[in-house]
Motif scaffolding. Structure first.
Motif, PDB file in Angstrom:
ATOM      1  N   TRP A 124      26.463  50.770  54.601  1.00  0.00           N
ATOM      2  CA  TRP A 124      27.742  49.955  55.527  1.00  0.00           C
ATOM      3  C   TRP A 124      28.356  50.608  56.209  1.00  0.00           C
ATOM      4  N   ALA A 161      27.446  48.678  60.118  1.00  0.00           N
ATOM      5  CA  ALA A 161      28.276  48.461  60.004  1.00  0.00           C
ATOM      6  C   ALA A 161      30.030  48.216  60.517  1.00  0.00           C
ATOM      7  N   LEU A 162      30.369  49.636  60.307  1.00  0.00           N
ATOM      8  CA  LEU A 162      32.005  49.947  60.290  1.00  0.00           C
ATOM      9  C   LEU A 162      32.178  50.716  61.212  1.00  0.00           C
ATOM     10  N   LEU A 178      30.132  49.850  64.099  1.00  0.00           N
ATOM     11  CA  LEU A 178      30.363  48.387  65.111  1.00  0.00           C
ATOM     12  C   LEU A 178      31.459  47.491  65.252  1.00  0.00           C
ATOM     13  N   ALA A 179      31.949  48.150  64.143  1.00  0.00           N
ATOM     14  CA  ALA A 179      33.571  46.999  64.319  1.00  0.00           C
ATOM     15  C   ALA A 179      34.563  48.442  64.241  1.00  0.00           C
ATOM     16  N   GLN A 214      36.019  43.811  58.780  1.00  0.00           N
ATOM     17  CA  GLN A 214      34.855  44.742  57.877  1.00  0.00           C
ATOM     18  C   GLN A 214      35.101  45.092  56.543  1.00  0.00           C
ATOM     19  N   GLY A 222      32.735  44.314  53.542  1.00  0.00           N
ATOM     20  CA  GLY A 222      32.615  44.939  52.429  1.00  0.00           C
ATOM     21  C   GLY A 222      32.696  45.865  51.193  1.00  0.00           C
ATOM     22  N   VAL A 274      35.726  40.367  63.507  1.00  0.00           N
ATOM     23  CA  VAL A 274      35.045  40.704  62.343  1.00  0.00           C
ATOM     24  C   VAL A 274      34.480  42.987  63.232  1.00  0.00           C
TER      25      VAL A 274
END
Length: 237
Positions: A15, A18-19, A21-22, A190, A194, A185
């Motif tokens: 993850w 994604a973290l 990007l967040a 995020q 997760g 998000v």
């Protein structure tokens, strides 16, 4: 420990991407909201400093309301109030269903309005801290009002305002986490996703805390550098 590193990795099943990007969304949201707040704050500060009753009253009202109302309530009112208004406008033109405001734009506007109320007081205090002799010297030199502001007042005002603006920035960064309540998000949302998906809340919330701290530390050093440059070669208390 190995499982935690795998969860936060950038590879397959991790993850980390994604973290990050967040975290980028959080940073962009905070920066844009802070800049919009600077505009609102400058207008409100000039209203507070005005000798006219109406601008002064409006500026005081703006600051009192948005410093006194909980930030979360402001976000809810902007999002749902604006969405209801858009829905009604859509119905007028024949559209059916609920029309929601863009969450990112709403977040920027909410943070801008909230931080503007605080920035207004910072700018007002900084303006009052400028030595009156500077105004008199500028008049003696025949500077226009625009030249006075651009060449004399604004540079000195920002010198006094930077410490306070650094504090407001930290508040903005923390307030950005509240925007998750309307579905954006960003980093907080995020990490919630997760934590819920992988049932590892401690890992994801600790990672989010580390990323928030990293952003705060880096941006805080930028403000401190700016403050040091602004006061370079000058003696101040």
């Amino acid at each position: 420990m190995t499982d935690a590193l795998h969860l936060l990795s950038l590879g397959k099943g991790g993850w980390g991407g994604a973290l990050l990007l967040a975290a980028g969304v959080t940073f962009a949201l905070s920066v844009l909201g802070f800049l919009l707040g600077a505009l609102f704050g400058a207008v409100a500060a000039s209203g507070r400093l005005s000798t006219r009753a109406v601008p002064s009253w409006l500026a005081k009202g703006y600051g009192t309301v948005f410093r006194g109302v909980p930030d979360l309530l402001t976000i809810y009112l902007l999002y749902y109030g604006g969405s209801i208004a858009l829905t009604e406008i859509g119905k007028f033109f024949g559209s059916a269903g609920f029309v929601g405001l863009p969450t990112f734009a709403t977040g920027v506007l909410a943070i801008g309005i909230i931080s503007g109320a605080y920035q207004a007081e910072v700018y007002r205090g900084a303006y009052l801290a400028v030595d009156l002799g500077q105004f008199e010297a500028s008049k003696a030199l025949g500077l226009s009002r625009f030249q006075l502001l651009r060449l004399v007042i604004v540079p000195q005002l920002m010198r006094h305002a930077l410490p306070g603006l650094g504090n407001v920035w930290q508040l903005v960064l923390k307030d950005s986490a509240l925007i998750s309540v309307i579905g954006l998000v960003e980093l907080m949302r995020q990490s919630q996703i997760g934590a819920g998906s992988m049932r590892e809340p401690f890992v994801f919330y600790l990672a989010a805390a580390a990323l928030y701290f990293l952003i705060a530390a880096v941006t805080g050093s930028v403000f401190r550098y700016g403050e040091a440059r602004a006061w370079r070669g000058m003696v101040h208390a």
